[in-house]
Design an enzyme around this catalytic site. Sequence first.
Site, PDB file in Angstrom:
ATOM      1  N   ASP A 153       5.355  -4.465   2.879  1.00 21.62           N
ATOM      2  CA  ASP A 153       4.102  -4.121   2.208  1.00 21.62           C
ATOM      3  C   ASP A 153       3.431  -5.349   1.564  1.00 21.62           C
ATOM      4  O   ASP A 153       2.236  -5.319   1.242  1.00 21.62           O
ATOM      5  CB  ASP A 153       4.349  -3.088   1.103  1.00 21.62           C
ATOM      6  CG  ASP A 153       4.480  -1.676   1.643  1.00 21.62           C
ATOM      7  OD1 ASP A 153       4.066  -1.427   2.781  1.00 21.62           O
ATOM      8  OD2 ASP A 153       4.984  -0.810   0.896  1.00 21.62           O
ATOM      9  N   GLU A 197      10.081   3.211   3.064  1.00 17.34           N
ATOM     10  CA  GLU A 197       9.035   4.237   2.871  1.00 17.34           C
ATOM     11  C   GLU A 197       8.592   4.752   4.241  1.00 17.34           C
ATOM     12  O   GLU A 197       8.570   4.018   5.229  1.00 17.34           O
ATOM     13  CB  GLU A 197       7.851   3.659   2.066  1.00 17.34           C
ATOM     14  CG  GLU A 197       6.967   4.777   1.535  1.00 17.34           C
ATOM     15  CD  GLU A 197       6.023   4.354   0.407  1.00 17.34           C
ATOM     16  OE1 GLU A 197       5.953   3.165   0.072  1.00 17.34           O
ATOM     17  OE2 GLU A 197       5.344   5.258  -0.127  1.00 17.34           O
ATOM     18  N   HIS A 226      11.647  -1.979   4.906  1.00 16.85           N
ATOM     19  CA  HIS A 226      11.222  -1.107   3.801  1.00 16.85           C
ATOM     20  C   HIS A 226      11.342   0.342   4.258  1.00 16.85           C
ATOM     21  O   HIS A 226      10.898   0.693   5.345  1.00 16.85           O
ATOM     22  CB  HIS A 226       9.778  -1.471   3.430  1.00 16.85           C
ATOM     23  CG  HIS A 226       9.160  -0.624   2.373  1.00 16.85           C
ATOM     24  ND1 HIS A 226       9.863  -0.030   1.359  1.00 16.85           N
ATOM     25  CD2 HIS A 226       7.851  -0.300   2.157  1.00 16.85           C
ATOM     26  CE1 HIS A 226       9.022   0.639   0.576  1.00 16.85           C
ATOM     27  NE2 HIS A 226       7.804   0.493   1.038  1.00 16.85           N
ATOM     28  N   ASP A 273       5.993   5.502   5.845  1.00 17.76           N
ATOM     29  CA  ASP A 273       4.949   4.953   6.720  1.00 17.76           C
ATOM     30  C   ASP A 273       5.529   3.878   7.640  1.00 17.76           C
ATOM     31  O   ASP A 273       4.904   3.499   8.622  1.00 17.76           O
ATOM     32  CB  ASP A 273       3.742   4.408   5.924  1.00 17.76           C
ATOM     33  CG  ASP A 273       4.122   3.554   4.733  1.00 17.76           C
ATOM     34  OD1 ASP A 273       5.229   3.728   4.196  1.00 17.76           O
ATOM     35  OD2 ASP A 273       3.299   2.714   4.323  1.00 17.76           O
ATOM     36  N   HIS A 279       7.857  -3.101  -3.205  1.00 20.98           N
ATOM     37  CA  HIS A 279       7.633  -2.307  -4.399  1.00 20.98           C
ATOM     38  C   HIS A 279       8.652  -1.173  -4.537  1.00 20.98           C
ATOM     39  O   HIS A 279       8.505  -0.334  -5.439  1.00 20.98           O
ATOM     40  CB  HIS A 279       6.196  -1.742  -4.383  1.00 20.98           C
ATOM     41  CG  HIS A 279       5.967  -0.686  -3.323  1.00 20.98           C
ATOM     42  ND1 HIS A 279       5.631   0.602  -3.656  1.00 20.98           N
ATOM     43  CD2 HIS A 279       6.073  -0.700  -1.974  1.00 20.98           C
ATOM     44  CE1 HIS A 279       5.490   1.333  -2.566  1.00 20.98           C
ATOM     45  NE2 HIS A 279       5.749   0.576  -1.528  1.00 20.98           N
ATOM     46  N   HIS A 339       0.808  -3.653   6.651  1.00 23.57           N
ATOM     47  CA  HIS A 339      -0.525  -3.001   6.659  1.00 23.57           C
ATOM     48  C   HIS A 339      -1.592  -4.083   6.739  1.00 23.57           C
ATOM     49  O   HIS A 339      -1.472  -5.114   6.068  1.00 23.57           O
ATOM     50  CB  HIS A 339      -0.786  -2.225   5.366  1.00 23.57           C
ATOM     51  CG  HIS A 339       0.195  -1.139   5.085  1.00 23.57           C
ATOM     52  ND1 HIS A 339       0.209   0.056   5.769  1.00 23.57           N
ATOM     53  CD2 HIS A 339       1.196  -1.050   4.177  1.00 23.57           C
ATOM     54  CE1 HIS A 339       1.165   0.833   5.287  1.00 23.57           C
ATOM     55  NE2 HIS A 339       1.789   0.179   4.324  1.00 23.57           N
ATOM     56  N   TYR A 365      -5.152  -2.770  -2.947  1.00 24.46           N
ATOM     57  CA  TYR A 365      -3.756  -2.558  -2.586  1.00 24.46           C
ATOM     58  C   TYR A 365      -2.835  -3.099  -3.689  1.00 24.46           C
ATOM     59  O   TYR A 365      -1.900  -2.424  -4.127  1.00 24.46           O
ATOM     60  CB  TYR A 365      -3.454  -3.249  -1.245  1.00 24.46           C
ATOM     61  CG  TYR A 365      -2.141  -2.841  -0.661  1.00 24.46           C
ATOM     62  CD1 TYR A 365      -2.047  -1.711   0.145  1.00 24.46           C
ATOM     63  CD2 TYR A 365      -0.983  -3.541  -0.930  1.00 24.46           C
ATOM     64  CE1 TYR A 365      -0.830  -1.307   0.670  1.00 24.46           C
ATOM     65  CE2 TYR A 365       0.227  -3.156  -0.414  1.00 24.46           C
ATOM     66  CZ  TYR A 365       0.306  -2.038   0.390  1.00 24.46           C
ATOM     67  OH  TYR A 365       1.510  -1.638   0.896  1.00 24.46           O
ATOM     68  N   HIS A 392      -0.938   9.023  -0.095  1.00 27.78           N
ATOM     69  CA  HIS A 392      -0.264   9.591  -1.279  1.00 27.78           C
ATOM     70  C   HIS A 392      -1.087   9.416  -2.554  1.00 27.78           C
ATOM     71  O   HIS A 392      -0.624   8.920  -3.583  1.00 27.78           O
ATOM     72  CB  HIS A 392       1.192   9.138  -1.419  1.00 27.78           C
ATOM     73  CG  HIS A 392       1.474   7.667  -1.553  1.00 27.78           C
ATOM     74  ND1 HIS A 392       0.768   6.827  -2.368  1.00 27.78           N
ATOM     75  CD2 HIS A 392       2.450   6.905  -0.993  1.00 27.78           C
ATOM     76  CE1 HIS A 392       1.274   5.611  -2.293  1.00 27.78           C
ATOM     77  NE2 HIS A 392       2.289   5.640  -1.459  1.00 27.78           N
TER      78      HIS A 392
HETATM   79 FE1  FEO Z   1       5.689   1.139   0.615  1.00 21.75          FE
HETATM   80 FE2  FEO Z   1       3.704   0.799   3.346  1.00 21.75          FE
HETATM   81  O1  FEO Z   1       5.049   1.552   2.298  1.00 21.75           O
END
Ligand code: FEO
Length: 404
Positions: free
Chosen positions: A167, A83, A81, A85, A148, A228, A195, A27
């Site tokens: 994250d 999001e 989370h 991903d 976040h 991640h 990051y 993104h």
């Molecule tokens: Fe905030 Fe890895 O997504």
Amino acid sequence: MDVFKAVKLTESVYWVGVIDWAIRDFHGYSTGRGSTYNAYLILSKKITLIDTVKKPFFEEMMSRISSVIDPSRIEIIISNHSEMDHTGSLPETISAVKPDKIYASPMGSKALSAHFHWEEDPIEVVKTGDSIDLGNMRIEFIETRMLHWPDSMVTYLPEEKILFSQDGFGMHLASTERFDDELPLNILKEEARKYYANILMPFSPLVSALLGNLEKMKLEIDLLCPDHGPVWRSKIDWILGKWGSWAERKPRPKAVVVYDTMWNSTRKMAQAVIEGLTREGISSKLMPLRASHISDIAAEVLEASALIVGSPTINGRIFPSVAECMNYLGGLKPKNLVGAAFGSYGWSGEAVKELNGLLEEMKVELISEELRAVYVPDEGVLEKSVDLGQSVGRRIMEICGGAK
Ligand code: FEO
């Protein structure tokens, strides 16, 4: 045959995530080393899956799960989370596994509904302080709102001393290595910093508060498992310390000069500014926007004390690439910066004034009013550009207490 194998982290916890070797744009964040989307399988009595993966990687995750157990044995899914991903393949995973329970934070439940528009909401809400029984273990929930996203939470498995941090403490890095100590420290530092800068910087006060809370809670952490990048086992204190110092933004004798140019006039001024900073002993990075991604600029700004920006004036405005960069950096809310603007123009010259306004909006302490060149900078303007670099350099040294 299961093509993809899970990676054993402890006797009862496996990594069942995926490696995205090809992604280069997350993104808008440049991911030159790819990424991973980590999911974790706990072989507790009630088998539990923590997070899922990006939608196109559903099969790979299921293959890794199947290498350990029949996926239909999963009874609990926890979504730390929302999001995509980490939840893009949540609906498919639910259909395949048919878990008894799916847990998310209160804001997570709302976010998941807004993403998937469930016919029947399958989510059970958990809050900070709640824990659930996994049969022979339990898992505890700690909401980390706005770290976040509003829905973000982390989960702690006391029996294994594992914190699943979504994250938090992550990085975009595709690798076959699963643990921090299997990767070079310079790469860990580079990717963790990038990051933090691009995902967490705006929320730095909340990061400081979270780190304080974790300390107060005296959580024993043997493994720190983000969504991640590598799992932290040898450098847990190192990454917690890095996050602490990035959140605090301790001043450092470092400057970032960002510019774009049309006919090399603003470039010449930028190089002269760097010369001035160098004369004052400031470590400086010149980042031409034609050769620097904004997410890399953010990473440099995270550890800098000064941001100096150059732009030509085009059609009465800031050059588009510089405007984009300022828009992006402004959103990241970097703190404790000094700075200045400069640039060339032909007949109207609004860009520098406009840039100064944007720097002020970012609460950057301005060191100079205006430094502009008409068409091509002459010796005098270049000397003033060197002077500007020196003035900023001296101010940085004052702020940093003279430390080099
Ligand atoms: Fe905030 Fe890895 O997504």
